[in-house]
Design an enzyme around this catalytic site. Sequence first.
Site, PDB file in Angstrom:
ATOM      1  N   LYS A 174       0.447  -0.990   0.279  1.00  0.00           N
ATOM      2  CA  LYS A 174       0.089   0.035   0.029  1.00  0.00           C
ATOM      3  C   LYS A 174       0.746   0.988  -0.097  1.00  0.00           C
ATOM      4  O   LYS A 174       1.808   1.641   0.189  1.00  0.00           O
ATOM      5  CB  LYS A 174      -0.741   0.025   1.200  1.00  0.00           C
ATOM      6  CG  LYS A 174      -1.771  -1.006   1.015  1.00  0.00           C
ATOM      7  CD  LYS A 174      -3.213  -1.031   1.567  1.00  0.00           C
ATOM      8  CE  LYS A 174      -4.579  -1.842   0.992  1.00  0.00           C
ATOM      9  NZ  LYS A 174      -5.299  -2.018   1.970  1.00  0.00           N
ATOM     10  N   ARG A 224      -3.048 -10.256   5.279  1.00  0.00           N
ATOM     11  CA  ARG A 224      -3.604 -10.147   3.574  1.00  0.00           C
ATOM     12  C   ARG A 224      -2.899  -9.414   2.931  1.00  0.00           C
ATOM     13  O   ARG A 224      -1.903  -8.957   3.128  1.00  0.00           O
ATOM     14  CB  ARG A 224      -4.672  -9.414   3.098  1.00  0.00           C
ATOM     15  CG  ARG A 224      -5.387  -9.586   1.559  1.00  0.00           C
ATOM     16  CD  ARG A 224      -6.476  -8.881   1.802  1.00  0.00           C
ATOM     17  NE  ARG A 224      -7.559  -8.175   0.141  1.00  0.00           N
ATOM     18  CZ  ARG A 224      -6.766  -8.245  -0.131  1.00  0.00           C
ATOM     19  NH1 ARG A 224      -6.225  -7.074  -0.676  1.00  0.00           N
ATOM     20  NH2 ARG A 224      -7.545  -8.154  -1.365  1.00  0.00           N
TER      21      ARG A 224
HETATM   22  N1  PMM Z   1      -7.740  -4.000   0.686  1.00  0.00           N
HETATM   23  C1  PMM Z   1      -7.312  -3.957  -0.939  1.00  0.00           C
HETATM   24  C2  PMM Z   1      -8.950  -5.077  -1.058  1.00  0.00           C
HETATM   25  N2  PMM Z   1      -8.916  -5.683  -0.126  1.00  0.00           N
HETATM   26  N3  PMM Z   1      -9.224  -6.484   2.270  1.00  0.00           N
HETATM   27  C3  PMM Z   1      -9.911  -6.633   3.230  1.00  0.00           C
HETATM   28  N4  PMM Z   1     -10.146  -6.919   4.402  1.00  0.00           N
HETATM   29  N5  PMM Z   1      -8.997  -5.158   3.820  1.00  0.00           N
HETATM   30  C4  PMM Z   1      -8.027  -4.405   2.751  1.00  0.00           C
HETATM   31  O1  PMM Z   1      -7.285  -3.390   3.533  1.00  0.00           O
HETATM   32  C5  PMM Z   1      -8.246  -4.608   2.094  1.00  0.00           C
HETATM   33  C6  PMM Z   1      -9.516  -5.434   1.584  1.00  0.00           C
HETATM   34  C7  PMM Z   1      -7.070  -3.119  -2.176  1.00  0.00           C
HETATM   35  O2  PMM Z   1      -5.836  -3.728  -1.502  1.00  0.00           O
HETATM   36  P1  PMM Z   1      -5.375  -4.482  -3.343  1.00  0.00           P
HETATM   37  O3  PMM Z   1      -6.216  -3.478  -4.315  1.00  0.00           O
HETATM   38  O4  PMM Z   1      -3.796  -4.125  -3.245  1.00  0.00           O
HETATM   39  O5  PMM Z   1      -5.463  -5.978  -3.137  1.00  0.00           O
END
Ligand code: PMM
Length: 286
Positions: A225, A265
């Site tokens: 991020k 994650r």
């Molecule tokens: N961030 C992204 C997508 N899904 N889900 C949860 N639970 N928490 C998060 O902070 C989160 C998420 C965005 O990140 P990406 O597009 O790089 O996967």
Amino acid sequence: MSTTIDRGTARGLPEWDRCAVMGVVNVTPDSFSDGGRWFDTTAAVKHGLDLVAEGADLVDVGGESTRPGATRVDEEEELRRVVPVVRGLAAEGVTVSVDTMRARVAARAVEAGAVLVNDVSGGLADPAMVPAVAAAEVPFVVMHWRGFSQDMNSLAVYDDVVTEVLAELRTRLDAVVAGGIDPERIVVDPGLGFAKLAPHDLALVAHLPELRALGRPLLVAASRKRFLGHVLAREGASPPPARERDAATAAVSALAAHAGAWAVRVHEVRATADAVRVARAVEGAA
Ligand code: PMM
């Protein structure tokens, strides 16, 4: 070895004796950090299996980019992206979560074998989500969220980010429980990068034990991020691109595991799988 940190558990999911690793499969052409790479079903399923081989305990499948500024994907398109990948991974015995803000996508993904619904809006984006998850009797991630991607930068205003995120998460927890979701199935997430600037994200990472006070398992998603880009940027230079933030991500994984996170994650699993194991070994030696 006995577990020294109580990370909590979510009813209906396996239990791990350390912080779990959630690998990310974004089936999108434009995701924040790995968009476009796994856009085809076969490639996405293979990528999910590779993440498991590298140490992922569960795989989160999403079909809608939530990067700041992103516009929403059409529901039929999201279904088309997500459901076959969930089905393919579940058929291989993978513990699959679905990353969606839509009740219909969540319900169809659960039918296809997903065992966890990860809604970055915590049920706010689609009023049908909470009833759908309650009916499906699956665990639910309630993330701190203030608005859709187009608006979220303007919503990143806090006097005290930790106190406000805690209070807003508590309100959402109460609402989803009132909506019929079993409290024992809820996981909470501070939503790093969602309506937050780098100092907000860092403060939340610094105060993870306070978020554990919500009494629910904590999911932390720092992977690649923007705040890590800010931390890593050399003076006078622009931040390194998302793909060059994996070592920093693994550092946050170790910190989060040590602070009691239930799961992290991540896009790149190998280093985080090592990080959570090191954190576990340190706990065991304490
Ligand atoms: N961030 C992204 C997508 N899904 N889900 C949860 N639970 N928490 C998060 O902070 C989160 C998420 C965005 O990140 P990406 O597009 O790089 O996967």
